[in-house]
Write an enzyme that holds these catalytic residues in place. Structure first.
Site, PDB file in Angstrom:
ATOM      1  N   GLN A   1       0.874  -1.170   0.000  1.00 43.80           N
ATOM      2  CA  GLN A   1       0.000   0.000   0.000  1.00 43.80           C
ATOM      3  C   GLN A   1       0.913   1.222   0.000  1.00 43.80           C
ATOM      4  OE1 GLN A   1      -3.705  -0.598   0.231  1.00 43.80           O
ATOM      5  NE2 GLN A   1      -2.790  -2.518  -0.500  1.00 43.80           N
TER       6      GLN A   1
ATOM      7  N   ALA B   1     -11.512   2.929   4.730  1.00 40.88           N
ATOM      8  CA  ALA B   1     -10.593   2.017   4.046  1.00 40.88           C
ATOM      9  C   ALA B   1      -9.785   2.745   2.959  1.00 40.88           C
ATOM     10  CB  ALA B   1     -11.375   0.852   3.458  1.00 40.88           C
ATOM     11  N   HIS B   2      -8.904   1.995   2.329  1.00 42.18           N
ATOM     12  CA  HIS B   2      -7.981   2.607   1.355  1.00 42.18           C
ATOM     13  C   HIS B   2      -8.704   3.159   0.121  1.00 42.18           C
ATOM     14  CE1 HIS B   2      -7.012  -1.674  -0.414  1.00 42.18           C
ATOM     15  NE2 HIS B   2      -8.285  -1.462  -0.297  1.00 42.18           N
ATOM     16  N   ASN B   3      -8.169   4.250  -0.371  1.00 44.61           N
ATOM     17  CA  ASN B   3      -8.630   4.884  -1.608  1.00 44.61           C
ATOM     18  C   ASN B   3      -9.989   5.550  -1.492  1.00 44.61           C
ATOM     19  OD1 ASN B   3      -6.290   3.921  -2.929  1.00 44.61           O
ATOM     20  ND2 ASN B   3      -7.288   1.966  -3.286  1.00 44.61           N
TER      21      ASN B   3
ATOM     22  N   SER C   1     -12.305   2.421  -1.655  1.00 44.12           N
ATOM     23  CA  SER C   1     -12.579   3.117  -2.904  1.00 44.12           C
ATOM     24  C   SER C   1     -13.964   3.736  -2.968  1.00 44.12           C
ATOM     25  CB  SER C   1     -12.371   2.191  -4.113  1.00 44.12           C
ATOM     26  OG  SER C   1     -11.048   1.697  -4.129  1.00 44.12           O
TER      27      SER C   1
END
Lengths: 356, 356, 356
Positions: B202, B243-245, B263
């Site tokens: 990441q 969470a990521h993005n 995302s």
């Protein structure tokens, strides 16, 4: 190392049937217990296992005792609440071997000169105690904890490593705060103006009674103007959120992942299953049991059990049913329409005319 | 100690009706306010309480002012948004008494020689600032915080005790990170091969705007290849997972225990009730309000309020209904069958033959 | 700085179509990749984008390769699982630039003289390692972590800043614990007596296998009498709660905000969507997929996908349907009544008399 059964009965009561001089060295479940263990029967359906247990002694209820005695040859301690008795015996055995942290302040800790730490308290490595804070007798503050300005930590209270306890909050005696718990964060209070949030200072405290346990990474916010209150004997599991101005009544227990929104007033002796979610500004009566994963959108005035989660199914079944549930109002409409039509069929013409 | 009403109006606007020289020493709710407090009326239904308040002055809306004036004898500050005005006055009073941590680096902190800490910033006990990190003017980093390599902390931003802010992440000015918040953890990204997970590095960052508040023990993951973005003015409560993005639009607010999967793109000025859960890879429009405990499984393109939690009932009632809900598709089938049968009964024979 | 395609194929396998001497300097998504990047096609629906990508090389499946070759001019590495291949290439590129913390103990850390820290391990600032703890070769323990008495940390395992790992717990090799994770808290075990809770000592451990990742602020409780077990290859996201005595099978993955109640036994290769909630004392088979926001109230014995969340709707629609859902049993009663009435209408009189 062992404890005589006589000593157990002397400390915790119960009727001993068997040799008082028998020594036990630990407590274990029925099937795991060896010949020098004491075990316990907390549920009648395990009576058969009791007969086969190798345990030197058994903690048993008056109800179960007669039947147990038919097959089990060891000593018995008969007591109304074997599970509570088990807990006390287990605590006793643990106390014999548990590490007791030394009194005093670890050289790597930072204690502000204006803080008061009782000489019998333990302050671990890398702890910070800010000015005006009070840490009372025999409190144990493990590594990495933070105690804010003017906060008060009661006698025999234990903060495990990396607890954060903010300014002016207070906690009573014999409490346990588990690692990562954060007490006294600012509540989530904002005024909205033109679509932008303006922070409302949170100047209340968190006030925690005696014998309270708070789980790992659980958060309790300070009150906005008044205090957030957690009464005596409350038990909070891990990853729980208690918002500002909540009031949690004595001896209420919450399982992990519960959330309580702001200004909720929760009664005494309530229990909340995991991930139950409590709305803000509502009141919950004493002795309410909320099932896990249930959203509580309104006040509850009657004791009892309350539930509200969607029943799980295979995904394909859920998909078929969820469409119907989503438009349950439409289905009811259809049923109402059918009721009308059937009424029209079954009601004699003359009656129908009379009704119109 | 006191502040004259004239000074409040000068700072924050509003029309003062009463003696500008009147001094107030604090702000309190209508029923708690004493004779040297200023109070506020933010909801017309409490007008009656206003008349009985002992407060020296009252913040009131133009709508309520005339009626309030009939019973309330003190001074009034008339303003369109009394709640926002209250927030500002409360901030002012808090600033008079709040502890201001001194500029400089506490001797127990570890600041890498290759980090840049502004001389006006405060670095508390046991803080770690890694190489390449930048802490800007008047930032306050309380005890036990961690700032990773090449991270950037903006002017006047405040990290409460025990915040973790990972490498290369950036945060703007006037933000507040509450204790236990973790920013910039690796996102949850794995490729599966033969039933075993292979970690996907990441390498994105978390990029946070100005005036953002992030609650206690809330986690924000760094992006996988791109960045996770939190725009200006976003307010996140405690125990939230981003969470990521993800991309969270400006001035969106989330209550405690919300989860946002990877995302997700969330608009501006949205609000999320507690424990709302947002699926990954979806888009939510501006001005969407998601009710507490609602799962959002798909994109939302229209502003408005969206809800989806199972209605709570007494457990015995829930049990009876849950079986039906679980097989709601079966119930609809039965209703369709009934509709057919009734149609067969009510439709003249000849018509039925025509349809076939 | 660059890596030749030949080297990639040598390390990770796959069939190279193109010039082995081509160098790439990083990995990027199809649309972002520049002329010195390698990219990847993990989903056939993006084939069109592949044709337009500037990437020097593409990782592609045998299925997609022929069509991709029609439009894409660069080199291709053909492999059965392009996503896993991408993960490995990304790991390689990350390893070239990642900061490697130095071996040794930071001067601000506190390591008890009776702890064993391998000389190749890294112990960061303000870390505490208690007596009897073991930190094995090449383990990286970042700032502010806590490792309790007699705990064991395996080779190459990485604790990010501010992890708490309690006494006697063990973790294997190549694991990652993210910031704020708390392992080995006391489980939530109490006996109730007269409405008051008596703590049951939690004397089990947490035993964690190899290649396990645990997310930020996730909590794993120690067992009551036996151990909580997390097998090899398990991946836990952020803010997850694993209660005492749980057993999580190898290569199971859980997304953020999941909760698992006490003594649940979860199989291998399961996946849990965000905020899924698992009841205590149940068993879940291997290869079960639980959808996000689903409450699992009972054991699952068959592999497959299971779901149970209330379908979201506009709030006004939800309000109309929720009333019906709350009394779904009543609606079914009405439908049954209608069925009886229609049967009465459609069944010839003589038959009806026969049935009675």
């Amino acid at each position: 190392m062992g404890i005589r059964l006589a000593e157990l009965v002397e400390r915790f009561g119960g009727e001993l049937i068997g040799d008082p001089a028998t020594e036990v060295v630990g407590i274990a479940p029925l099937t795991d217990a060896g010949v020098s263990h004491i075990s316990f029967l907390t549920n009648s359906k395990f009576r058969a296992q009791a007969g086969q247990s190798q345990a030197a002694a058994l903690i048993v209820s008056p109800n179960d005792d007669a039947l147990v005695a038919e097959t089990y040859q060891g000593a018995r301690i008969v007591t109304k609440n074997p599970y509570a008795y088990f807990a006390r015996v287990a605590q006793l055995f643990e106390s014999l071997t548990a590490f007791v942290p030394p009194a005093g302040i670890h050289p790597t800790a930072y204690v502000d000169p204006a803080a008061q730490v009782d000489p019998t308290a333990h302050i671990g490595p890398h702890v910070t105690v800010e000015a005006g804070a009070v840490v009372k007798a025999r409190a144990v503050i493990d590594a990495g904890c933070y105690i804010g300005r003017d906060a008060v930590v009661g006698e025999d209270t234990h903060f495990f490593a990396n607890v954060t306890f903010h300014a002016r909050c207070t906690i009573g005696a014999r409490c346990i705060l588990h690692s990562g718990a954060v007490i006294g964060t600012d509540g989530f209070g904002f005024a909205s103006e033109g679509g932008v949030y303006i922070k409302i200072p949170q100047v209340g405290r968190v006030v925690i009674g005696d014998d309270v346990d708070i789980g790992a990474n659980t958060t309790v916010d300070r009150g906005a103007l008044e205090d957030t209150v957690i009464e005596d004997g409350v038990k909070l599991d891990n990853l729980i959120q208690i918002a500002h101005n909540c009031h949690i009544g004595a001896h209420t227990a919450m399982a992990g992942c519960v959330g309580v929104a702001g200004s909720a007033k929760i009664g005494k002796h309530c229990t909340f299953g995991g991930a139950a979610m409590i709305s803000g500004h509502i009141t919950i009566a004493d002795n309410v049991f909320v099932t896990a994963a249930t959203m509580v959108p309104r006040s509850i005035t009657e004791p009892g059990q309350y539930t509200g989660f969607y029943p799980m199914a295979k995904n394909s079944e859920w998909e078929r049913s969820a469409v119907v549930v989503r438009n349950a109002a439409g289905l009811r409409e259809k049923v109402r329409e059918l009721e009308k039509q059937i009424k029209a069929i079954t009601t004699p013409k003359t009656l129908q005319e009379d009704e119109s």
